[in-house]
Design an enzyme around this catalytic site. Sequence first.
Site, PDB file in Angstrom:
ATOM      1  N   LYS A   1      -5.656  32.697  -3.058  1.00  0.00           N
ATOM      2  CA  LYS A   1      -4.677  32.075  -2.142  1.00  0.00           C
ATOM      3  C   LYS A   1      -3.276  32.651  -2.315  1.00  0.00           C
ATOM      4  O   LYS A   1      -2.633  33.033  -1.358  1.00  0.00           O
ATOM      5  CB  LYS A   1      -4.559  30.562  -2.399  1.00  0.00           C
ATOM      6  CG  LYS A   1      -5.714  29.721  -1.976  1.00  0.00           C
ATOM      7  CD  LYS A   1      -5.359  28.230  -2.030  1.00  0.00           C
ATOM      8  CE  LYS A   1      -5.135  27.690  -3.422  1.00  0.00           C
ATOM      9  NZ  LYS A   1      -6.331  27.603  -4.244  1.00  0.00           N
TER      10      LYS A   1
ATOM     11  N   ASN B   1       2.151  25.889  -2.366  1.00  0.00           N
ATOM     12  CA  ASN B   1       1.911  25.981  -3.798  1.00  0.00           C
ATOM     13  C   ASN B   1       2.723  27.061  -4.475  1.00  0.00           C
ATOM     14  O   ASN B   1       2.790  27.110  -5.689  1.00  0.00           O
ATOM     15  CB  ASN B   1       0.431  26.265  -4.074  1.00  0.00           C
ATOM     16  CG  ASN B   1      -0.346  24.978  -4.188  1.00  0.00           C
ATOM     17  OD1 ASN B   1       0.218  23.905  -4.050  1.00  0.00           O
ATOM     18  ND2 ASN B   1      -1.622  25.078  -4.445  1.00  0.00           N
TER      19      ASN B   1
ATOM     20  N   HIS C   1     -12.331  22.293  -9.467  1.00  0.00           N
ATOM     21  CA  HIS C   1     -11.730  20.944  -9.371  1.00  0.00           C
ATOM     22  C   HIS C   1     -12.760  19.853  -9.120  1.00  0.00           C
ATOM     23  O   HIS C   1     -12.444  18.838  -8.510  1.00  0.00           O
ATOM     24  CB  HIS C   1     -10.709  20.876  -8.222  1.00  0.00           C
ATOM     25  CG  HIS C   1      -9.578  21.842  -8.366  1.00  0.00           C
ATOM     26  ND1 HIS C   1      -8.706  21.796  -9.430  1.00  0.00           N
ATOM     27  CD2 HIS C   1      -9.170  22.872  -7.600  1.00  0.00           C
ATOM     28  CE1 HIS C   1      -7.808  22.771  -9.290  1.00  0.00           C
ATOM     29  NE2 HIS C   1      -8.073  23.431  -8.199  1.00  0.00           N
TER      30      HIS C   1
END
Length: 446
Positions: free
Chosen positions: A115, A138, A184
């Site tokens: 990303k 982010n 996650h």
Amino acid sequence: MAKKLVILGGGESGVGAAILGKQQGYEVFVSDAGAIKEQYKSDLQVHQVAFEEKQHTEARILAADEVMKSPGIPDKNPLVKKIRAAGIPVISEIELAYRFKGNSKIIAITGSNGKSTTTSLIWHICRHAGWDCALVGNIGYSFARQVAEAPKELYVAEISSFQLDDIKTFRPDIAVLLNITEDHLDRYDYKFENYIASKFRIIENQVAGDSFIYCADDEVIVNYLKNITPITNPLPFSMKQEIKKGGNIKGDQMMIRVQEERVSMSIYDFALKGKHNQYNTMAAGIAAATIGIRKEKIREAVKTFESLEHRMEYVATVRGVEFINDSKATNVNSTWYALESIEKPTILILGGVDKGNDYTLIEDLVKEKVKAIICMGTDNSKILEAFSAIVPKMVEVESAEEAVQSAFSLAAKGDVVLLSPACASFDLFKNYEDRGDQFKQAVKDL
């Protein structure tokens, strides 16, 4: 009367949201269970935002009209459960920023890996082509702070699944989904399908005329797409098949076809090396072509891009041993990509806080390339169990300095020492940046 906005978490996204909320006339209150950093406290004071730290005043929080929750706070947090039980809407910071972005365009990038690199590359191409754009989400500033303090005509946003979990109307003009691998899972009840659904929320509000760029070689993405019908303009990219509209690499040529103009270039001209970066570069090239950037600008920018700190970052060569900092590899898949792009015998530094890792993913690459593993964590049992039968030398250490010295003593001229931990960093370090910085310092001290 002003709408009451309570913000949980006084980090970059929380403070950015507070500044924007205040500017837009909300009555804002920031609450953080931990300590708020000095720089963020002074930001809140300057903007006259009420806040508390090291506690949560429940009565005040539950009197909110709306709560913005920082992405790091899980839904199973008792306070979040109370907020939801009280019927108070919970949103993420990107949702708040989206409401006030005006006519600006958004390119949003998500995926389990790549990303930051892809987001930075898209931003680099857009800036090179003369767009007034900002890198948000982010990386860089929080999206909300950027909208409040320096609005742009284009936002290139790196978006995590946690941020997507609490959107309502957030809608990117161009959505990019790079890949989906198990990560996650502790936040998604250990159900992979919950995490997949979360990633796909990036397109749930898109309308005809928007674009959806995705990897056609990713089985998880392709299988999920069989059950939904995105109403947007689909632009897949692939290395395995020729794509009529989107992008593909055949042999050593990348070909992008989005609008009338075709963009082709040799993969040997890419600034970023490694197969995974060829995927990232295709995605970035398609995004740039979709907003009308000319092919020569895309080619120039792809050639001149510098890779990110802590992502396959070359540190130094000491007595013939090369050191690479890939501290940003916080899951097994990232480490797979790192090993896949290295040709030399490798001493691998692994370990940290495990998020439900499956090390069998990298078993074959470890067998083929890794001569020793340095375990850098407070609990290395899972790594030792996974690799002690296939790696001749396993060493446990408790600091970056020890890891570097130990790796160097095991390395021969022509070897690579790779820090690619496959784990979060919170057991021994503040964050992955701190881990990478300590690693680089230890290399310089050799």
